[in-house]
Structure formats: structure tokens, C-alpha cells
Design a protein around this motif. Sequence first.
Motif, PDB file in Angstrom:
ATOM      1  N   SER A   1     125.567  68.061  48.203  1.00  0.00           N
ATOM      2  CA  SER A   1     126.313  66.911  47.684  1.00  0.00           C
ATOM      3  C   SER A   1     125.428  65.689  47.493  1.00  0.00           C
ATOM      4  O   SER A   1     125.578  64.948  46.504  1.00  0.00           O
ATOM      5  CB  SER A   1     127.468  66.567  48.635  1.00  0.00           C
ATOM      6  N   TYR A   2     124.508  65.466  48.413  1.00  0.00           N
ATOM      7  CA  TYR A   2     123.650  64.282  48.311  1.00  0.00           C
ATOM      8  C   TYR A   2     122.643  64.423  47.178  1.00  0.00           C
ATOM      9  O   TYR A   2     122.311  63.432  46.510  1.00  0.00           O
ATOM     10  CB  TYR A   2     122.945  64.039  49.654  1.00  0.00           C
ATOM     11  N   THR A   3     122.180  65.632  46.937  1.00  0.00           N
ATOM     12  CA  THR A   3     121.285  65.856  45.794  1.00  0.00           C
ATOM     13  C   THR A   3     122.045  65.679  44.491  1.00  0.00           C
ATOM     14  O   THR A   3     121.531  65.077  43.532  1.00  0.00           O
ATOM     15  CB  THR A   3     120.668  67.264  45.856  1.00  0.00           C
ATOM     16  N   LEU A   4     123.270  66.180  44.438  1.00  0.00           N
ATOM     17  CA  LEU A   4     124.094  66.035  43.230  1.00  0.00           C
ATOM     18  C   LEU A   4     124.365  64.561  42.927  1.00  0.00           C
ATOM     19  O   LEU A   4     124.257  64.129  41.772  1.00  0.00           O
ATOM     20  CB  LEU A   4     125.408  66.792  43.399  1.00  0.00           C
ATOM     21  N   SER A   5     124.713  63.786  43.957  1.00  0.00           N
ATOM     22  CA  SER A   5     125.000  62.366  43.716  1.00  0.00           C
ATOM     23  C   SER A   5     123.722  61.621  43.320  1.00  0.00           C
ATOM     24  O   SER A   5     123.769  60.694  42.493  1.00  0.00           O
ATOM     25  CB  SER A   5     125.649  61.732  44.941  1.00  0.00           C
ATOM     26  N   PHE A   6     122.572  62.017  43.890  1.00  0.00           N
ATOM     27  CA  PHE A   6     121.300  61.416  43.456  1.00  0.00           C
ATOM     28  C   PHE A   6     121.065  61.690  41.978  1.00  0.00           C
ATOM     29  O   PHE A   6     120.665  60.786  41.224  1.00  0.00           O
ATOM     30  CB  PHE A   6     120.146  61.969  44.288  1.00  0.00           C
ATOM     31  N   LEU A   7     121.291  62.910  41.548  1.00  0.00           N
ATOM     32  CA  LEU A   7     121.067  63.247  40.136  1.00  0.00           C
ATOM     33  C   LEU A   7     122.004  62.473  39.222  1.00  0.00           C
ATOM     34  O   LEU A   7     121.613  62.070  38.116  1.00  0.00           O
ATOM     35  CB  LEU A   7     121.228  64.756  39.931  1.00  0.00           C
ATOM     36  N   LEU A   8     123.236  62.239  39.658  1.00  0.00           N
ATOM     37  CA  LEU A   8     124.156  61.419  38.858  1.00  0.00           C
ATOM     38  C   LEU A   8     123.625  59.991  38.743  1.00  0.00           C
ATOM     39  O   LEU A   8     123.702  59.374  37.674  1.00  0.00           O
ATOM     40  CB  LEU A   8     125.550  61.415  39.488  1.00  0.00           C
ATOM     41  N   ARG A   9     123.087  59.465  39.843  1.00  0.00           N
ATOM     42  CA  ARG A   9     122.513  58.114  39.789  1.00  0.00           C
ATOM     43  C   ARG A   9     121.254  58.096  38.919  1.00  0.00           C
ATOM     44  O   ARG A   9     121.015  57.138  38.171  1.00  0.00           O
ATOM     45  CB  ARG A   9     122.179  57.627  41.203  1.00  0.00           C
ATOM     46  N   GLU A  10     120.459  59.159  39.007  1.00  0.00           N
ATOM     47  CA  GLU A  10     119.238  59.228  38.203  1.00  0.00           C
ATOM     48  C   GLU A  10     119.567  59.279  36.713  1.00  0.00           C
ATOM     49  O   GLU A  10     118.941  58.574  35.897  1.00  0.00           O
ATOM     50  CB  GLU A  10     118.418  60.455  38.612  1.00  0.00           C
TER      51      GLU A  10
ATOM     52  N   SER B   1     128.427  70.667  37.116  1.00  0.00           N
ATOM     53  CA  SER B   1     128.502  72.095  36.767  1.00  0.00           C
ATOM     54  C   SER B   1     127.157  72.597  36.247  1.00  0.00           C
ATOM     55  O   SER B   1     126.722  73.709  36.573  1.00  0.00           O
ATOM     56  CB  SER B   1     129.599  72.329  35.722  1.00  0.00           C
ATOM     57  N   ILE B   2     126.484  71.783  35.443  1.00  0.00           N
ATOM     58  CA  ILE B   2     125.160  72.147  34.934  1.00  0.00           C
ATOM     59  C   ILE B   2     124.148  72.221  36.073  1.00  0.00           C
ATOM     60  O   ILE B   2     123.357  73.171  36.171  1.00  0.00           O
ATOM     61  CB  ILE B   2     124.697  71.140  33.858  1.00  0.00           C
ATOM     62  N   PHE B   3     124.167  71.221  36.956  1.00  0.00           N
ATOM     63  CA  PHE B   3     123.230  71.220  38.083  1.00  0.00           C
ATOM     64  C   PHE B   3     123.421  72.457  38.957  1.00  0.00           C
ATOM     65  O   PHE B   3     122.447  73.047  39.444  1.00  0.00           O
ATOM     66  CB  PHE B   3     123.417  69.956  38.926  1.00  0.00           C
ATOM     67  N   LYS B   4     124.665  72.856  39.147  1.00  0.00           N
ATOM     68  CA  LYS B   4     124.941  74.017  39.994  1.00  0.00           C
ATOM     69  C   LYS B   4     124.436  75.311  39.363  1.00  0.00           C
ATOM     70  O   LYS B   4     124.113  76.263  40.078  1.00  0.00           O
ATOM     71  CB  LYS B   4     126.441  74.104  40.296  1.00  0.00           C
ATOM     72  N   LEU B   5     124.367  75.343  38.037  1.00  0.00           N
ATOM     73  CA  LEU B   5     123.786  76.515  37.374  1.00  0.00           C
ATOM     74  C   LEU B   5     122.327  76.713  37.774  1.00  0.00           C
ATOM     75  O   LEU B   5     121.803  77.834  37.744  1.00  0.00           O
ATOM     76  CB  LEU B   5     123.894  76.366  35.857  1.00  0.00           C
ATOM     77  N   PHE B   6     121.670  75.624  38.161  1.00  0.00           N
ATOM     78  CA  PHE B   6     120.274  75.687  38.597  1.00  0.00           C
ATOM     79  C   PHE B   6     120.165  75.787  40.119  1.00  0.00           C
ATOM     80  O   PHE B   6     119.101  75.561  40.694  1.00  0.00           O
ATOM     81  CB  PHE B   6     119.513  74.458  38.093  1.00  0.00           C
TER      82      PHE B   6
END
Length: 499
Positions: A84-93, A74-79
Motif C-alpha cells: 500500500s505504501y509503495t502504491l501511494s508513493f507511485l500515485l504521488r510520483e 491496477s496497472i501497478f499490480k500487474l507489475f
Amino acid sequence: MKLSIQSILIFLSVAVFTTTAYYSVGFFHADEHFQILEFIGIKAGWNTPNDVVWEYHTQIRSSIQPSIAHGLISIFKLFGITDSYTLSFLLREVTGLTLIFALVFFYRNTNHLIQSKKNPQNNNLLKYLYLGFLLLIWYVPYLGVRFSSETWSAIFLIFAMGCFCSQNKTPRTLIITGFFFGISFLFRFQIAFALIGFGIHQLIFGTQKLKTSLSIIGGFLIALLVGIFIDRWFYSEWVFTPWKYLQTFLHPDPTINFGELPWDYYLNRMFHLPTKLIGTLLFLSLTSTLIFKGRSPFIWMILSFILIHTFIGHKEERFLFPIVFFFPLFFVQFFQLLIDYIPKKVALALIYLTTLGILTTSIIGLPILASTSAGLGRNGITHFIHQNYQGRPVNLITMPYSNPYAPWFRGENFYLDKNVSFNYINKFEELDSSRIKKDTVNLFVTTRLFLDTYPRRENIQKLGFKLIQQSVPAYKLKMDNYVREIDDQQVTYLYELKK
């Protein structure tokens, strides 16, 4: 400004973890995806309860990790980040950076445990090896970026033991220790097997047993209370998921068979999977710690964790992941014992040779795992389709159990691209011109099992399909035999119809 060796190791680990997080698309085990990312979809809108696995309906999984993921996404989407692949990368990061922080915290509070009193001039060597092993042994970044219950449980177990081993313990520190134990438990209930060993150790060797125990238990109960409120939000009713899980474990559904493996499965995996060199070092380290440092809470935790898992029929290598980040402590404690109990020159020679072996293994293993999709690489195939065919209709012809979007006929809605449609066939004989669609990208996907076993594979070439991608590249598949084990029969091959 001159950087210290410790700073260099930390910066290097951040670079390796980030690279691994970026390329390690997908999941090591299905639970990492279907019980976390797909669970999020119930709150985020891309799933209904009917779309997710049975664990959701039986309410046996703590919702702490899906809830954290939902908040982060939800925070990432605010930006403006919606891919989906960028979101999952950020979760892994986030996972990787949090683990690095936990490991450095753990190192600072436990490096006094690996200091040699007989030969203190070698303590700097032991400290540098300790931090380097904690952060950069070949399997650490790969497992460390997994947004899985095993890794997040390990993170908070590391925080807990870092707090407990602090040389300036206070009642507040002990409460925080218990709280971290509780959060670790919420991520993965089986961490209780390690906590049982810790509890027995405290009963036998602990100082100020009652005061210490009450503080730790108090912190643990606070974490459980937090978990109850999170589950209330996620499941929309009051539920105590650990109790639900225990009931399911004691009274399993007879229609669900996970299979049983022999009692020595974990011993075999611990010896072979991290490479035989590290496996041998691990067994020597555990044995020496048990003999010479038997009062260590770590050996009680690890042996308890392994022993109880051994008596459970359903076994998987990933069940060991919450404890593998502690192995470097045992390695360097073993080095310290060598320095203290055998001639110094012999000890240092053995340490240098062993370190050279670990360094060589890591130089081979780190690049492979840092540049390869997770597990069998199925999501590397879906990522390839996502990157190369956006905005174009895709007709994906797929053999049984070969569809990378639904390898077990359970859809991955989180990664699903709306431009992709599926065309299922059961054998190569069904792959004919009737399956081809005009004005569409026609792709065909199968696994090595079908290519090696079933006849009429020549239909692929006759129709004009050309291999464009495989989930694990051939050269990496060969090298992979030295650093991990892969079922090459499940490697996925993607073909495109070339006009």
C-alpha cells in the motif's frame, strides 16, 4: 553535452519532487485519503459502501480521481506491486511528474508575459527566475505531489491557461482549453469560482468573443460528458455529481457543522503561510498586476476565486491550493514592472534581495518538507509499524483520537496491516498490565495533547514503555515554525514496551 539552466532546473525539480513524493507519506487533509483512496476500495475490494464516508452515499463527489487511481493501481499490480505504501508513493510520483510537465508547458506558453520591452537585456534573468520559482519555491514540491483534488484540479487549470496563452491559438486550442477547464472542474467543483472570473474577463476584454466562448464552452461540455460516464461506472447509476454537490451546498445537513471563519481568513493565510516574505511579495505582486496589467485574465481568475471563497463561511487553507502554483507568474511580472518603471540599479538590487530571501526560505523549507510525512505525520507512524513489525502480532494500545490508523474512528483500510490489533483506553489510569499481551509487540500511542494535559502519564514509563517514534521529529517541529504552521498538540507519539 552542456546542459542549459532550464534543463538543470527541470532535472533538479524532478529529483526534489521524487524525494518529496517518497517521504511525504499519508495525507495533508483527510479528504485526500478518505474520499479517494478509500473510495477506490469499493471497486478494488477492500471496502464496502458501509466503510466509506457520507460523501459517497450522497454522490456529491466526482469519481474522476478515484477512477484514475483505481486504473493506475491496477496497472501497478500487474507489475507485482501490491504494498500500500509503495502504491501511494507511485500515485504521488505520477502527480508530481504530471505537475512538472504542466508547469513547464505553462512556462513555455507564458514567458512572453514577463518580458521587459524597455530593458530586454534582463529578460533571460526574468525567465530563469520564473521557471525556478514555478518549480522550486519551497511549497511547490510538497503540494505538487499531493494526490488530492486540489492539486489535480490545479494541474488541469495550468494546462488550460497554458493553452489559452499560446501565441498560436487555433479553434482546436480553444476547445482543448475548455476541455482542460472542464477536467479541472471535475476534480474540484470550486474551481468554478476562478472560471467565473475568467468568463467575466472574456466578456469585457476578449477578442472574437462569440467564437472563442463557444469553442471553450464546447470543450468544457465534452469534459462534463466524460465525467458523467465515469460517474455512471463508479456509482453504478446515472448521476450528475456537480448538481448533487450544489444541492448539498445550498441545503446543507443541519447536523453537519463545518464551522465558520472570519472574512479575512484567506488574506491572513496568504500573508503568513508561505512565509511573510513571500506573503508580502504576493500582495505587492497582485496589487501591481491589478494596477498595471488589469487586462490579464490571471488577475481576474485569482481575485474571483479568492473573493467568492471569502463569502463562504467554511474556510480551509487547502481551498487556496489550486491557485498557489500561479503565484510565481505574479512575482516575476512584478519584477518586470520594477525593471520598467524604476531606476535599473535599484530594481535589480530589489530583485536580487527578494530572490535571495526566497532562495533562503526554500533551502530551509524544501528539505524539511521533502523528508517529512504529510500533514501531522500520522501515516509516518503507520509506515514505521509496517516496516518494523511485519509478520509479528502487534497490540496497539491507543488513547482517544490517537490511533494513526483511525484518527477520527474512521478506519484507513487502505493502509491497515492485518497483524495489528487495537486496544482502546480513555485515560492514562487505564494503561496497566492488563493491557499487555504476551508473545506480542506491545505498542502505545498518544498525542501531545494528552501528554501535556492529562495526569498519570508516568504510567507509560512505569510499565516499561519507551518512546521510539513521533510523527513530527522534535527538531523539525521547531524549524517548522518558520515555514508552515502545525498544531503540535496533535503530534503523535509511539512507544514500545521494552522487556
